[in-house]
Structures are given as structure tokens and as C-alpha cells.
Write an enzyme that holds these catalytic residues in place. Structure first.
Site, mmCIF file in Angstrom:
data_model
loop_
_atom_site.group_PDB
_atom_site.id
_atom_site.type_symbol
_atom_site.label_atom_id
_atom_site.label_comp_id
_atom_site.label_asym_id
_atom_site.label_seq_id
_atom_site.Cartn_x
_atom_site.Cartn_y
_atom_site.Cartn_z
ATOM 1 N N TYR A 109 2.228 -3.289 -11.958
ATOM 2 C CA TYR A 109 3.408 -4.112 -11.715
ATOM 3 C C TYR A 109 4.219 -4.478 -12.956
ATOM 4 O O TYR A 109 5.317 -5.011 -12.834
ATOM 5 C CB TYR A 109 2.998 -5.367 -10.947
ATOM 6 C CG TYR A 109 2.515 -5.029 -9.566
ATOM 7 C CD1 TYR A 109 3.412 -4.703 -8.559
ATOM 8 C CD2 TYR A 109 1.153 -4.980 -9.282
ATOM 9 C CE1 TYR A 109 2.966 -4.363 -7.288
ATOM 10 C CE2 TYR A 109 0.707 -4.642 -8.010
ATOM 11 C CZ TYR A 109 1.618 -4.328 -7.022
ATOM 12 O OH TYR A 109 1.177 -3.983 -5.774
ATOM 13 N N PHE A 150 -3.058 -14.306 -1.760
ATOM 14 C CA PHE A 150 -2.179 -14.099 -0.609
ATOM 15 C C PHE A 150 -1.850 -12.616 -0.478
ATOM 16 O O PHE A 150 -2.122 -11.838 -1.359
ATOM 17 C CB PHE A 150 -0.894 -14.920 -0.723
ATOM 18 C CG PHE A 150 -0.147 -14.766 -2.010
ATOM 19 C CD1 PHE A 150 0.832 -13.794 -2.153
ATOM 20 C CD2 PHE A 150 -0.420 -15.592 -3.104
ATOM 21 C CE1 PHE A 150 1.524 -13.638 -3.343
ATOM 22 C CE2 PHE A 150 0.266 -15.455 -4.289
ATOM 23 C CZ PHE A 150 1.241 -14.473 -4.415
ATOM 24 N N THR A 205 0.839 -1.199 0.000
ATOM 25 C CA THR A 205 0.000 0.000 0.000
ATOM 26 C C THR A 205 0.873 1.248 0.000
ATOM 27 O O THR A 205 2.014 1.219 0.460
ATOM 28 C CB THR A 205 -0.917 0.090 1.240
ATOM 29 O OG1 THR A 205 -0.128 0.429 2.400
ATOM 30 C CG2 THR A 205 -1.668 -1.195 1.504
#
Length: 424
Positions: A134, A424, A94
Site C-alpha cells: 500500500y 476492520f 482481494t
């Protein structure tokens, strides 16, 4: 606004876990402070040396709040063919809304990936909340997920015959039995499922209600297992139900699958047929499944399973090209020279892959490349989920030798698509 040099990115100390958790909750839009119980639980599985925070030294009032969070943990990822490779699993990422666009994620990611490379991890993994983030760090969408909603009355199944006709049986079990039987079953399943990851003991405790968290109230589940003709458990499902009735006193119950793993097609068929045969249930939500899951075609009318989600899921960042390509299996034989472009300097270079059903060898080379591609595009090729021909058409890799993309597909594509059952 704090200057960049006022923000210190570093690993956290044990006495900073609560403040780190506060920032994590703020980043995920959870305004209520974490309970003492949840903070204590976090301290039991968080690895401080692999947990990063961005500390704002220029905050007013003399405080030094955490304004960004990031952590990783050791994981095993199943390569094509069943070999587990060591992975750096990234989670809890975050950046506080007041501190965006200051390079904090880039700083944390660089530290973590460098440490993963130094440790010898073959890949890094994460579940991306947003698609555009990403790719710039060398990650690529390496598995996909799908969800279906089954209109049970339309499915054509004979709900009067839910018992498997193959000599196996389906039985309800409790959470303790799931914790006893599930881990061994999962290990067998993930050994055959490219893209699957290991499940630590804590996963089984949380998903069966043995470990409960205040921030995530547990919904009580039903659990059922399928035992094959030999008596060995070959399938396991956990699900929740909503009891609904119409004004005309007709049932309209909805069942949602939380997790379903099956070692054999017979187990998969038996569990789906069982779920669709439960009295009062007219709608079954599949939960996350592989994009080529058998579910629709296990029904006499596949149109009864309506696709409601198809999206990227597990993202992979190759850290060691040689070990990654040598770890997986190949259904056909061939040779390929790849030029991997990696601005971060972690996995770039030219590599010659010589592979076939009997194994693979990969090594750096100075030969002319047949394909040139960014490291992020290598990940879905490595897992077998993408086509080099398709990537070339999209302009996401360069075919330096005519026909090389087809050679890559013949080597790298798999009969079944990879799938990661767990987040996850």
C-alpha cells in the site's frame, strides 16, 4: 488470459453481492461458499456504491465472474488530541490468484480514493495484510501493535488479592450488559486515544455473540468490567480460556484477551491484575495492544511479559493535508514548511504549518520547504508515531533546511504512541 480491456472495474449491484462474496472468499483462501445467512448479513452493511468488483468479460463459457474485490465505508479516526476526522475505511481487498499483476488493485484504489477526496474525507485507512502493497498508493504505517504472553506464576503478583485496592471493583457481566455499557465507555476511551476508530453497533453485536456468522464460528467469551470508586464503568475486557492440566495434575490454563479498553490507568491495572489472578490460569495472552502498553510494568517482574509481536497495524493515507494538520493538537509551538509529494495528485503541494498548544493553522504556501517528503511518510508523523529525524536518516524524507527534522519532531511527536484497538 483475459486482456486488460476485457476486465470491467465498477461498483456492484445488489444482485451481484453473492458473486462478489464468492470472489472475496477465494481471495482470502476460504474455499467453502458463503451461507445464505452470511450473504444476507453482508447485504445489510455493505454499501453498493462504495463496493467495487473487477468483472472478467472474457471468461470462458459466457460467464462474467468477479476476479477482484474492494469496498470502503465511513469511519471516524481520532487525531492526536481527540478530534475525530472523517475517514474512508478500506477493507475486503482481494485479487483472485488467476488475475494478479494486471493493475486491478490500482484501478480500484484510484476510483475509491478519488471518491473519498470528493466526499471530503480527511484520510483513508486500512489494515495491511502485507507490508509492501500500500505504500505505492500513498499509505503509511501510522500505528503499531504489540502482543505479550504473560507467565503468570513468574509475574510476582499476589494472586490471593485480586480485588482492586482503590475503592473500585471488577464484576463479570453478560453480552447484553456489554452492549449496554460498552459503547459509551468506548466513546470516552477513543476520544483520548490517537489512532482509535469508532465502533458501530454491529461490532458490539458480533463480539458479544448477538450476531453470529457461519464463516466465523463464535467462541463464547467471558466479559468483565471495572467500576471506579464513583461506580462509573472505566474498563471492559472480553476474554476466552482454555482449560489445560498437566500429567502431574497441575493446572496450565491459558487465557487470551480479545478486547480490553480502559479509561484510566487504575482500570487498566485492575483488569490485568484480575486476569492474572483467575484460578487455573498460568498463561495470559494479551491480544493486540499499544506498542507502549503499560502491561509489562504493571507486573512486579516485567520480564514475565514476553513480547511476541511488534508490527505495523493501521495504515493511513492523507487526503487533505490542511484539515489533517489543523485537526490535531501540538504540545509545543513552532512553524514548519512541508513539501508533500503525491504522484496521485490528491494531497501534494507546499504547506506552512504554524502550531502550538492553543491551536494550529495550515495553508498552502510558495515559501521554500524545510522538509520534503512523500505523502505516505506524512501519515506516521501526523499520528505522532514516527520521528522525522529517523525518517531523514533512513532517506525517506529530505531535510531541506538544517535542523528542520528536529523542529518537526518537537511539533509532531506525542507523549504516548497512537494505537488502533480494532481491525476492520
Amino acid at each position: 488470459m483475459s486482456r486488460a480491456d476485457d476486465i470491467d472495474v465498477r461498483t456492484i449491484a445488489e444482485d451481484e453481492i453473492r458473486e462478489w462474496r464468492r470472489a472475496l472468499d477465494a481471495g482470502f483462501l476460504r474455499p467453502s461458499p458463503a451461507s445464505d445467512h452470511d450473504v444476507a448479513d453482508l447485504a445489510t452493511h455493505l454499501i453498493p456504491s462504495r463496493t467495487l468488483g473487477a468483472f472478467d468479460k472474457g471468461a470462458p463459457g459466457g460467464s462474467t465472474p468477479v476476479v477482484a474485490t474492494f469496498r470502503s465505508f465511513p469511519q471516524e479516526l481520532t487525531a492526536v488530541g481527540g478530534t475525530p476526522v472523517p475517514a474512508d475505511a478500506i477493507t475486503n481487498v482481494t485479487v483472485t490468484a488467476t488475475h494478479r499483476r494486471r493493475g486491478l488493485l490500482s484501478r480500484m484504489m484510484a476510483l475509491d480514493l478519488a471518491a473519498a477526496k470528493e466526499r471530503g474525507d480527511v484520510v483513508a485507512t486500512l489494515i495491511a495484510a502485507e507490508y509492501p502493497i500500500y505504500g505505492r498508493f500513498g499509505f503509511g504505517p501510522a500505528t503499531h501493535t504489540a502482543q505479550w504472553v504473560v507467565d503468570v506464576p513468574r509475574s510476582g503478583l499476589d494472586r490471593r488479592r485480586p480485588v482492586p485496592d482503590d475503592g473500585g471493583r471488577v464484576d463479570l457481566v453478560d453480552g447484553a450488559e456489554v452492549r449496554r455499557l460498552g459503547p459509551a465507555l468506548h466513546e470516552r476511551v477513543r476520544a483520548a486515544q490517537a489512532g482509535a476508530t469508532n465502533r458501530p453497533e454491529r461490532w458490539w453485536r458480533v463480539t458479544t455473540g448477538d450476531l453470529r456468522l457461519d464463516a466465523f464460528p463464535y467462541a463464547e467469551r467471558f466479559h468483565a468490567v471495572y467500576g471506579g470508586p464513583s461506580g462509573q464503568v472505566e474498563g471492559l475486557v472480553g476474554y476466552v480460556c482454555e482449560d489445560r492440566w498437566g500429567d502431574d495434575k497441575r493446572p496450565g490454563g491459558e487465557l487470551t484477551v480479545k478486547s480490553l479498553i480502559a479509561e484510566t490507568p487504575a482500570a487498566e491495572r485492575a483488569l490485568w491484575h484480575y486476569l492474572c489472578s483467575i484460578d487455573w490460569i498460568t498463561t495470559v495472552r494479551s491480544g493486540h495492544r499499544a506498542p507502549d502498553d503499560l502491561l509489562p510494568h504493571l507486573l512486579p517482574d516485567p520480564r514475565a511479559a514476553r513480547l511476541v509481536l511488534h508490527a505495523d497495524y493501521l495504515w493511513v493515507r492523507i487526503l487533505d493535508v490542511v484539515r489533517a494538520l489543523e485537526a490535531r493538537t501540538y504540545e509545543s509551538a513552532g512553524t514548519l514548511v512541508l513539501e508533500v509529494v503525491d504522484p496521485a495528485g490528491l494531497a501534494g503541494g507546499r504547506y506552512r504549518l504554524e502550531a502550538g498548544p492553543d491551536g494550529a493553522r495550515c495553508a498552502p504556501t510558495d515559501r521554500e520547504p524545510q522538509l520534503t517528503l512523500p505523502v505516505g511518510e506524512l501519515a506516521p508523523l501526523w499520528t505522532g508515531d514516527e520521528s522525522a529525524v529517523r525518517l531523514a536518516a533512513l532517506g525517506r524524507l529530505e531535510e531541506r533546511q538544517k535542523g528542520a527534522a528536529s523542529v518537526a519532531d518537537a511539533l509532531l511527536r506525542t507523549s504516548r504512541r497512537p494505537w488502533c484497538p480494532d481491525g476492520f
